[in-house]
Scaffold this motif. Structure first.
Motif, PDB file in Angstrom:
ATOM      1  N   LEU A  82     -51.555  11.897  -2.946  1.00  0.00           N
ATOM      2  CA  LEU A  82     -51.987  12.259  -4.476  1.00  0.00           C
ATOM      3  C   LEU A  82     -53.625  11.708  -4.338  1.00  0.00           C
ATOM      4  CD1 LEU A  82     -49.214  11.624  -6.952  1.00  0.00           C
ATOM      5  CD2 LEU A  82     -50.662  13.472  -6.704  1.00  0.00           C
ATOM      6  N   SER A  83     -53.433  10.284  -3.965  1.00  0.00           N
ATOM      7  CA  SER A  83     -55.088   9.821  -4.205  1.00  0.00           C
ATOM      8  C   SER A  83     -55.958  10.755  -2.990  1.00  0.00           C
ATOM      9  CB  SER A  83     -55.054   8.490  -3.572  1.00  0.00           C
ATOM     10  OG  SER A  83     -53.896   7.833  -3.423  1.00  0.00           O
ATOM     11  N   VAL A  84     -55.438  11.103  -2.133  1.00  0.00           N
ATOM     12  CA  VAL A  84     -56.248  11.700  -1.213  1.00  0.00           C
ATOM     13  C   VAL A  84     -56.783  13.162  -1.962  1.00  0.00           C
ATOM     14  CG1 VAL A  84     -56.491  13.336   1.130  1.00  0.00           C
ATOM     15  CG2 VAL A  84     -55.794  10.863   0.871  1.00  0.00           C
ATOM     16  N   MET A  85     -55.856  13.595  -2.319  1.00  0.00           N
ATOM     17  CA  MET A  85     -56.276  15.015  -3.129  1.00  0.00           C
ATOM     18  C   MET A  85     -57.345  14.738  -4.512  1.00  0.00           C
ATOM     19  SD  MET A  85     -54.799  17.459  -1.578  1.00  0.00           S
ATOM     20  CE  MET A  85     -54.124  16.913  -0.011  1.00  0.00           C
TER      21      MET A  85
ATOM     22  N   ALA B 257     -48.308  -1.227  -0.501  1.00  0.00           N
ATOM     23  CA  ALA B 257     -49.680  -1.882  -0.826  1.00  0.00           C
ATOM     24  C   ALA B 257     -50.778  -1.083  -0.669  1.00  0.00           C
ATOM     25  CB  ALA B 257     -49.590  -3.246  -0.457  1.00  0.00           C
ATOM     26  N   GLU B 258     -50.825  -0.555   0.349  1.00  0.00           N
ATOM     27  CA  GLU B 258     -51.834   0.499   0.810  1.00  0.00           C
ATOM     28  C   GLU B 258     -52.007   1.203  -0.025  1.00  0.00           C
ATOM     29  OE1 GLU B 258     -52.597   0.102   5.677  1.00  0.00           O
ATOM     30  OE2 GLU B 258     -51.822   1.873   4.744  1.00  0.00           O
ATOM     31  N   SER B 259     -50.954   2.192  -0.282  1.00  0.00           N
ATOM     32  CA  SER B 259     -51.061   3.119  -1.373  1.00  0.00           C
ATOM     33  C   SER B 259     -51.485   2.854  -2.495  1.00  0.00           C
ATOM     34  CB  SER B 259     -49.649   4.072  -1.053  1.00  0.00           C
ATOM     35  OG  SER B 259     -48.618   3.522  -1.518  1.00  0.00           O
TER      36      SER B 259
ATOM     37  N   LEU C 223     -58.299   3.132  -6.235  1.00  0.00           N
ATOM     38  CA  LEU C 223     -59.600   3.814  -5.851  1.00  0.00           C
ATOM     39  C   LEU C 223     -59.853   5.190  -6.483  1.00  0.00           C
ATOM     40  CD1 LEU C 223     -60.047   2.660  -2.173  1.00  0.00           C
ATOM     41  CD2 LEU C 223     -61.494   1.817  -4.298  1.00  0.00           C
ATOM     42  N   ALA C 224     -58.913   5.778  -6.185  1.00  0.00           N
ATOM     43  CA  ALA C 224     -59.034   7.266  -6.754  1.00  0.00           C
ATOM     44  C   ALA C 224     -59.228   7.294  -8.324  1.00  0.00           C
ATOM     45  CB  ALA C 224     -57.684   8.038  -6.254  1.00  0.00           C
ATOM     46  N   LEU C 225     -58.189   6.536  -8.885  1.00  0.00           N
ATOM     47  CA  LEU C 225     -58.456   6.562 -10.363  1.00  0.00           C
ATOM     48  C   LEU C 225     -59.840   6.032 -10.822  1.00  0.00           C
ATOM     49  CD1 LEU C 225     -54.954   5.413 -11.577  1.00  0.00           C
ATOM     50  CD2 LEU C 225     -55.972   7.828 -11.505  1.00  0.00           C
ATOM     51  N   GLY C 226     -60.395   4.945 -10.071  1.00  0.00           N
ATOM     52  CA  GLY C 226     -61.614   4.613 -10.580  1.00  0.00           C
ATOM     53  C   GLY C 226     -62.617   5.472 -10.214  1.00  0.00           C
TER      54      GLY C 226
ATOM     55  N   SER D  61     -58.711  21.136  -8.776  1.00  0.00           N
ATOM     56  CA  SER D  61     -58.828  21.787  -7.402  1.00  0.00           C
ATOM     57  C   SER D  61     -57.841  20.606  -6.560  1.00  0.00           C
ATOM     58  CB  SER D  61     -60.195  21.880  -6.900  1.00  0.00           C
ATOM     59  OG  SER D  61     -60.447  20.711  -6.142  1.00  0.00           O
ATOM     60  N   GLY D  62     -57.706  19.603  -6.894  1.00  0.00           N
ATOM     61  CA  GLY D  62     -57.124  18.504  -6.338  1.00  0.00           C
ATOM     62  C   GLY D  62     -55.542  18.984  -6.552  1.00  0.00           C
ATOM     63  N   VAL D  63     -55.216  19.311  -7.876  1.00  0.00           N
ATOM     64  CA  VAL D  63     -53.646  19.555  -7.819  1.00  0.00           C
ATOM     65  C   VAL D  63     -53.384  20.826  -7.289  1.00  0.00           C
ATOM     66  CG1 VAL D  63     -52.340  20.792  -9.732  1.00  0.00           C
ATOM     67  CG2 VAL D  63     -53.501  18.731 -10.275  1.00  0.00           C
TER      68      VAL D  63
END
Lengths: 187, 162
Positions: free
Chosen positions: A62-65, B2-4, B10-13, B32-34
Protein backbone atom coordinates in the motif's frame (compact mmCIF):
# COMPACT_ATOMS: atom_id res chain seq x y z
CA UNK A 1 -26.36 -13.23 -38.19
CA UNK A 2 -25.23 -16.17 -36.07
CA UNK A 3 -21.75 -15.63 -37.44
CA UNK A 4 -21.80 -12.04 -36.26
CA UNK A 5 -23.18 -13.05 -32.84
CA UNK A 6 -20.45 -15.65 -32.53
CA UNK A 7 -17.82 -13.14 -33.40
CA UNK A 8 -18.91 -10.58 -30.79
CA UNK A 9 -19.06 -13.33 -28.19
CA UNK A 10 -15.56 -14.39 -29.23
CA UNK A 11 -14.08 -10.92 -28.92
CA UNK A 12 -15.76 -10.38 -25.56
CA UNK A 13 -14.34 -13.70 -24.40
CA UNK A 14 -10.89 -12.80 -25.68
CA UNK A 15 -11.01 -9.38 -24.03
CA UNK A 16 -11.93 -11.00 -20.70
CA UNK A 17 -9.06 -13.43 -21.16
CA UNK A 18 -6.69 -10.55 -21.69
CA UNK A 19 -7.83 -8.97 -18.42
CA UNK A 20 -5.03 -10.11 -16.17
CA UNK A 21 -7.01 -9.50 -12.97
CA UNK A 22 -9.90 -11.76 -13.93
CA UNK A 23 -7.53 -14.38 -15.24
CA UNK A 24 -5.49 -14.37 -12.01
CA UNK A 25 -8.61 -14.67 -9.86
CA UNK A 26 -10.00 -17.52 -11.96
CA UNK A 27 -6.68 -19.34 -11.92
CA UNK A 28 -6.41 -18.91 -8.14
CA UNK A 29 -9.90 -20.31 -7.56
CA UNK A 30 -9.21 -23.13 -10.02
CA UNK A 31 -6.04 -24.16 -8.19
CA UNK A 32 -7.65 -24.02 -4.75
CA UNK A 33 -10.71 -26.02 -5.88
CA UNK A 34 -8.47 -28.63 -7.55
CA UNK A 35 -6.47 -29.10 -4.35
CA UNK A 36 -9.64 -29.30 -2.25
CA UNK A 37 -10.98 -32.02 -4.56
CA UNK A 38 -7.82 -34.08 -5.02
CA UNK A 39 -5.92 -33.61 -1.76
CA UNK A 40 -7.98 -31.66 0.75
CA UNK A 41 -5.52 -32.38 3.57
CA UNK A 42 -2.99 -30.04 1.90
CA UNK A 43 -5.42 -27.13 1.47
CA UNK A 44 -4.71 -25.58 4.91
CA UNK A 45 -0.97 -25.57 4.12
CA UNK A 46 -1.63 -23.63 0.92
CA UNK A 47 -4.09 -21.16 2.40
CA UNK A 48 -1.76 -20.54 5.36
CA UNK A 49 1.01 -19.48 2.95
CA UNK A 50 -1.42 -17.23 1.06
CA UNK A 51 -2.62 -15.63 4.29
CA UNK A 52 0.79 -15.03 5.91
CA UNK A 53 2.27 -13.70 2.64
CA UNK A 54 -0.66 -11.38 2.10
CA UNK A 55 -0.69 -9.95 5.63
CA UNK A 56 3.07 -9.54 5.44
CA UNK A 57 3.12 -7.48 2.25
CA UNK A 58 -0.18 -5.64 2.31
CA UNK A 59 0.91 -2.50 4.21
CA UNK A 60 4.28 -2.30 2.48
CA UNK A 61 2.58 -2.63 -0.90
CA UNK A 62 0.00 0.00 0.00
CA UNK A 63 2.78 2.47 0.88
CA UNK A 64 4.68 1.50 -2.25
CA UNK A 65 1.60 2.23 -4.36
CA UNK A 66 1.34 5.69 -2.76
CA UNK A 67 5.00 6.33 -3.71
CA UNK A 68 4.41 5.08 -7.25
CA UNK A 69 1.37 7.32 -7.62
CA UNK A 70 3.23 10.38 -6.28
CA UNK A 71 6.22 9.82 -8.55
CA UNK A 72 3.90 9.39 -11.55
CA UNK A 73 2.09 12.61 -10.71
CA UNK A 74 5.13 14.80 -9.93
CA UNK A 75 7.95 13.49 -12.12
CA UNK A 76 7.37 14.12 -15.77
CA UNK A 77 9.21 11.49 -17.76
CA UNK A 78 8.97 13.37 -21.04
CA UNK A 79 10.56 16.50 -19.54
CA UNK A 80 13.51 14.42 -18.30
CA UNK A 81 13.84 12.71 -21.66
CA UNK A 82 13.73 16.00 -23.56
CA UNK A 83 16.60 17.24 -21.44
CA UNK A 84 18.63 14.13 -22.16
CA UNK A 85 18.09 14.47 -25.93
CA UNK A 86 20.56 17.38 -25.91
CA UNK A 87 23.37 15.44 -24.27
CA UNK A 88 25.99 13.48 -26.16
CA UNK A 89 29.21 11.53 -25.65
CA UNK A 90 30.11 9.38 -22.66
CA UNK A 91 28.55 11.89 -20.27
CA UNK A 92 25.19 11.12 -21.86
CA UNK A 93 25.58 7.46 -20.86
CA UNK A 94 26.17 8.36 -17.20
CA UNK A 95 23.23 10.77 -17.23
CA UNK A 96 21.10 8.11 -18.96
CA UNK A 97 21.93 5.57 -16.29
CA UNK A 98 20.91 7.98 -13.50
CA UNK A 99 17.79 9.08 -15.35
CA UNK A 100 16.71 5.49 -15.91
CA UNK A 101 16.61 4.97 -12.16
CA UNK A 102 14.31 8.02 -11.80
CA UNK A 103 11.81 7.03 -14.49
CA UNK A 104 9.00 4.88 -13.17
CA UNK A 105 6.00 3.49 -14.93
CA UNK A 106 4.85 0.41 -16.74
CA UNK A 107 6.66 -0.99 -19.73
CA UNK A 108 3.97 -0.07 -22.23
CA UNK A 109 4.38 3.62 -21.31
CA UNK A 110 8.16 3.73 -20.86
CA UNK A 111 9.11 2.02 -24.16
CA UNK A 112 7.41 4.62 -26.42
CA UNK A 113 8.78 7.43 -24.25
CA UNK A 114 12.34 6.19 -24.62
CA UNK A 115 11.76 5.52 -28.33
CA UNK A 116 10.84 9.18 -28.79
CA UNK A 117 14.29 10.05 -27.44
CA UNK A 118 15.87 7.80 -30.07
CA UNK A 119 13.79 9.47 -32.77
CA UNK A 120 15.21 12.81 -31.65
CA UNK A 121 18.71 11.56 -32.35
CA UNK A 122 19.92 9.95 -29.11
CA UNK A 123 22.29 7.05 -29.74
CA UNK A 124 21.21 3.43 -29.36
CA UNK A 125 23.46 2.95 -26.31
CA UNK A 126 21.60 5.72 -24.45
CA UNK A 127 18.27 3.98 -25.11
CA UNK A 128 19.58 0.63 -23.87
CA UNK A 129 21.20 2.22 -20.80
CA UNK A 130 17.92 3.88 -19.79
CA UNK A 131 15.91 0.67 -20.29
CA UNK A 132 18.42 -1.28 -18.19
CA UNK A 133 18.56 1.09 -15.24
CA UNK A 134 14.79 1.75 -15.43
CA UNK A 135 14.03 -1.98 -15.27
CA UNK A 136 16.77 -2.92 -12.85
CA UNK A 137 16.37 -0.15 -10.29
CA UNK A 138 12.84 0.52 -9.09
CA UNK A 139 13.15 3.23 -6.47
CA UNK A 140 9.53 3.01 -5.23
CA UNK A 141 9.86 -0.77 -4.81
CA UNK A 142 12.97 -0.52 -2.60
CA UNK A 143 10.98 -1.04 0.65
CA UNK A 144 9.72 -4.37 -0.70
CA UNK A 145 13.18 -5.51 -1.71
CA UNK A 146 14.70 -4.56 1.66
CA UNK A 147 11.88 -6.24 3.54
CA UNK A 148 12.27 -9.57 1.72
CA UNK A 149 15.97 -9.74 0.89
CA UNK A 150 17.69 -7.42 3.35
CA UNK A 151 19.57 -4.12 3.09
CA UNK A 152 22.95 -5.55 2.05
CA UNK A 153 21.55 -7.49 -0.91
CA UNK A 154 19.36 -4.57 -2.01
CA UNK A 155 22.21 -2.03 -2.00
CA UNK A 156 24.56 -4.47 -3.75
CA UNK A 157 22.10 -5.42 -6.49
CA UNK A 158 20.96 -1.87 -7.25
CA UNK A 159 24.51 -0.48 -7.38
CA UNK A 160 25.59 -3.34 -9.65
CA UNK A 161 22.73 -2.74 -12.13
CA UNK A 162 23.39 0.99 -12.26
CA UNK A 163 27.07 0.36 -12.98
CA UNK A 164 26.33 -2.46 -15.45
CA UNK A 165 23.81 -0.43 -17.44
CA UNK A 166 26.58 1.46 -19.29
CA UNK A 167 28.56 -1.57 -20.57
CA UNK A 168 25.21 -3.22 -21.37
CA UNK A 169 24.14 -0.18 -23.40
CA UNK A 170 27.41 -0.10 -25.35
CA UNK A 171 27.24 -3.84 -26.03
CA UNK A 172 23.63 -3.57 -27.24
CA UNK A 173 24.63 -0.75 -29.60
CA UNK A 174 27.49 -2.89 -30.95
CA UNK A 175 25.07 -5.81 -31.38
CA UNK A 176 22.63 -3.70 -33.37
CA UNK A 177 25.49 -2.55 -35.63
CA UNK A 178 26.57 -6.15 -36.22
CA UNK A 179 23.01 -7.14 -37.14
CA UNK A 180 22.69 -4.24 -39.57
CA UNK A 181 22.84 -5.40 -43.21
CA UNK A 182 26.08 -4.49 -45.03
CA UNK A 183 26.04 -1.54 -47.46
CA UNK A 184 26.65 -3.78 -50.47
CA UNK A 185 23.85 -6.15 -49.56
CA UNK A 186 21.30 -3.38 -49.08
CA UNK A 187 19.82 -2.98 -52.55
CA UNK B 1 5.72 -5.33 10.89
CA UNK B 2 7.57 -2.36 12.43
CA UNK B 3 9.17 -1.77 9.04
CA UNK B 4 5.89 -1.58 7.20
CA UNK B 5 4.62 0.92 9.80
CA UNK B 6 7.62 3.14 9.02
CA UNK B 7 6.87 2.97 5.28
CA UNK B 8 3.21 3.72 5.88
CA UNK B 9 4.10 6.81 7.94
CA UNK B 10 6.57 7.93 5.25
CA UNK B 11 3.93 7.42 2.54
CA UNK B 12 1.32 9.40 4.48
CA UNK B 13 3.88 12.15 5.14
CA UNK B 14 4.74 12.35 1.43
CA UNK B 15 1.02 12.47 0.62
CA UNK B 16 0.50 15.33 3.11
CA UNK B 17 3.39 17.35 1.62
CA UNK B 18 2.08 16.68 -1.89
CA UNK B 19 -1.46 17.71 -0.86
CA UNK B 20 -0.22 20.96 0.68
CA UNK B 21 1.44 21.84 -2.65
CA UNK B 22 -1.15 20.67 -5.14
CA UNK B 23 -4.48 19.07 -4.30
CA UNK B 24 -5.37 18.00 -7.84
CA UNK B 25 -2.03 16.33 -8.47
CA UNK B 26 -2.28 14.48 -5.15
CA UNK B 27 -5.75 13.21 -6.01
CA UNK B 28 -4.38 12.04 -9.36
CA UNK B 29 -1.49 10.32 -7.54
CA UNK B 30 -3.83 8.54 -5.13
CA UNK B 31 -6.06 7.42 -7.95
CA UNK B 32 -3.18 6.00 -9.98
CA UNK B 33 -1.91 4.28 -6.82
CA UNK B 34 -5.30 2.68 -6.20
CA UNK B 35 -5.49 1.56 -9.83
CA UNK B 36 -2.04 -0.05 -9.72
CA UNK B 37 -2.91 -1.70 -6.41
CA UNK B 38 -6.17 -3.19 -7.69
CA UNK B 39 -4.37 -4.47 -10.76
CA UNK B 40 -1.69 -6.06 -8.65
CA UNK B 41 -3.77 -7.66 -5.90
CA UNK B 42 -5.33 -10.56 -7.91
CA UNK B 43 -1.94 -11.35 -9.39
CA UNK B 44 -0.39 -11.43 -5.91
CA UNK B 45 -3.14 -13.80 -4.74
CA UNK B 46 -2.34 -16.12 -7.63
CA UNK B 47 1.41 -16.01 -7.01
CA UNK B 48 0.94 -16.61 -3.27
CA UNK B 49 -1.25 -19.60 -4.08
CA UNK B 50 1.50 -20.97 -6.31
CA UNK B 51 3.97 -20.39 -3.47
CA UNK B 52 1.62 -22.25 -1.10
CA UNK B 53 1.39 -25.17 -3.53
CA UNK B 54 5.19 -25.28 -3.80
CA UNK B 55 5.38 -25.31 -0.01
CA UNK B 56 2.91 -28.20 0.15
CA UNK B 57 4.42 -30.35 -2.60
CA UNK B 58 8.02 -29.32 -3.39
CA UNK B 59 10.53 -30.28 -0.74
CA UNK B 60 12.94 -27.63 0.49
CA UNK B 61 15.83 -29.87 -0.50
CA UNK B 62 14.95 -29.63 -4.20
CA UNK B 63 15.01 -25.82 -4.32
CA UNK B 64 18.01 -25.60 -2.01
CA UNK B 65 19.95 -27.99 -4.23
CA UNK B 66 18.95 -26.18 -7.44
CA UNK B 67 19.43 -22.53 -6.43
CA UNK B 68 21.63 -22.92 -3.36
CA UNK B 69 24.40 -25.37 -2.65
CA UNK B 70 28.00 -25.01 -3.66
CA UNK B 71 27.79 -24.59 -7.45
CA UNK B 72 27.51 -20.79 -7.70
CA UNK B 73 27.64 -20.59 -11.51
CA UNK B 74 25.09 -23.37 -11.96
CA UNK B 75 22.68 -21.75 -9.47
CA UNK B 76 23.11 -18.35 -11.15
CA UNK B 77 22.50 -19.77 -14.65
CA UNK B 78 19.39 -21.59 -13.43
CA UNK B 79 18.16 -18.44 -11.64
CA UNK B 80 18.65 -16.34 -14.78
CA UNK B 81 16.83 -18.97 -16.89
CA UNK B 82 13.86 -19.09 -14.49
CA UNK B 83 13.69 -15.29 -14.37
CA UNK B 84 13.66 -15.08 -18.17
CA UNK B 85 10.54 -17.22 -18.52
CA UNK B 86 8.84 -16.04 -15.30
CA UNK B 87 5.79 -13.90 -16.04
CA UNK B 88 5.92 -11.97 -12.81
CA UNK B 89 5.19 -8.30 -12.18
CA UNK B 90 8.18 -6.42 -10.71
CA UNK B 91 6.31 -5.77 -7.45
CA UNK B 92 5.60 -9.49 -7.07
CA UNK B 93 9.13 -10.73 -7.80
CA UNK B 94 10.42 -9.67 -4.38
CA UNK B 95 7.99 -11.80 -2.32
CA UNK B 96 8.79 -14.75 -4.58
CA UNK B 97 12.52 -14.12 -4.15
CA UNK B 98 12.02 -13.92 -0.36
CA UNK B 99 10.20 -17.25 -0.50
CA UNK B 100 13.06 -18.89 -2.42
CA UNK B 101 15.53 -17.36 0.02
CA UNK B 102 13.65 -19.06 2.86
CA UNK B 103 14.01 -22.30 0.91
CA UNK B 104 17.79 -22.02 0.83
CA UNK B 105 18.48 -20.30 -2.50
CA UNK B 106 21.68 -18.28 -2.35
CA UNK B 107 22.06 -14.51 -3.01
CA UNK B 108 23.77 -14.94 -6.40
CA UNK B 109 21.01 -17.12 -7.86
CA UNK B 110 18.30 -14.80 -6.49
CA UNK B 111 20.10 -11.75 -7.90
CA UNK B 112 20.27 -13.30 -11.38
CA UNK B 113 16.62 -14.37 -11.14
CA UNK B 114 15.40 -10.87 -10.17
CA UNK B 115 17.46 -9.15 -12.87
CA UNK B 116 16.38 -11.41 -15.71
CA UNK B 117 12.75 -11.27 -14.51
CA UNK B 118 12.56 -7.45 -14.44
CA UNK B 119 14.72 -6.88 -17.52
CA UNK B 120 13.75 -9.65 -19.94
CA UNK B 121 10.28 -11.20 -19.71
CA UNK B 122 9.25 -13.35 -22.67
CA UNK B 123 5.85 -11.58 -22.80
CA UNK B 124 7.29 -8.15 -23.53
CA UNK B 125 9.56 -9.18 -26.41
CA UNK B 126 6.90 -8.81 -29.17
CA UNK B 127 6.15 -5.31 -27.87
CA UNK B 128 9.83 -4.44 -27.76
CA UNK B 129 10.24 -5.63 -31.36
CA UNK B 130 7.30 -3.49 -32.46
CA UNK B 131 8.66 -0.34 -30.80
CA UNK B 132 12.42 -0.68 -31.28
CA UNK B 133 12.78 -3.22 -34.10
CA UNK B 134 14.03 -6.82 -33.97
CA UNK B 135 17.74 -5.96 -34.13
CA UNK B 136 17.55 -3.89 -30.96
CA UNK B 137 15.28 -6.38 -29.15
CA UNK B 138 17.47 -9.36 -30.02
CA UNK B 139 20.68 -7.58 -29.08
CA UNK B 140 19.29 -6.13 -25.83
CA UNK B 141 17.79 -9.38 -24.58
CA UNK B 142 20.92 -11.45 -25.24
CA UNK B 143 23.24 -8.85 -23.70
CA UNK B 144 20.90 -8.45 -20.72
CA UNK B 145 20.80 -12.19 -20.06
CA UNK B 146 24.60 -12.28 -20.00
CA UNK B 147 24.66 -9.21 -17.73
CA UNK B 148 22.20 -10.86 -15.32
CA UNK B 149 24.52 -13.87 -15.10
CA UNK B 150 27.59 -11.67 -14.54
CA UNK B 151 25.79 -9.62 -11.85
CA UNK B 152 24.54 -12.82 -10.20
CA UNK B 153 28.08 -14.18 -10.00
CA UNK B 154 29.34 -10.84 -8.66
CA UNK B 155 26.63 -10.84 -5.98
CA UNK B 156 27.41 -14.46 -5.13
CA UNK B 157 31.13 -13.72 -4.75
CA UNK B 158 30.58 -10.58 -2.63
CA UNK B 159 27.84 -12.15 -0.55
CA UNK B 160 28.16 -15.95 -0.40
CA UNK B 161 25.39 -16.27 2.20
CA UNK B 162 22.51 -14.14 3.55
Amino acid sequence: MTDHANRTRDTRFLRALRDERLLSLLATCGLLVTIELLDSAKLPVVTAVVWTSLTRVIFTILSVMVFVGLVNAWVKGDAIVRHLGKESGFRSLIVASLIGTLITGPLFAVYPLVKSLHDKGARTAVVAVILTSWGGVRLPLLPLEVSFLGMKFTVLRNLLVTAMSIPVGLAVEKGVELLQPRETEAR
Amino acid sequence: MAESAVYLVLALGALAISASKDRAKTRQALWSGVKTFSNLLPLLLFIFTLMGISQAYVSKAVIAAALGGTGLVRGVLLGAAIGTVALIAPAAIFPVAGFLKGYGANPGAIGALILSAVLIGIMSIPYEVRIFGWRFALSRNIVTFLAAVVCGIAIGLTMPRW
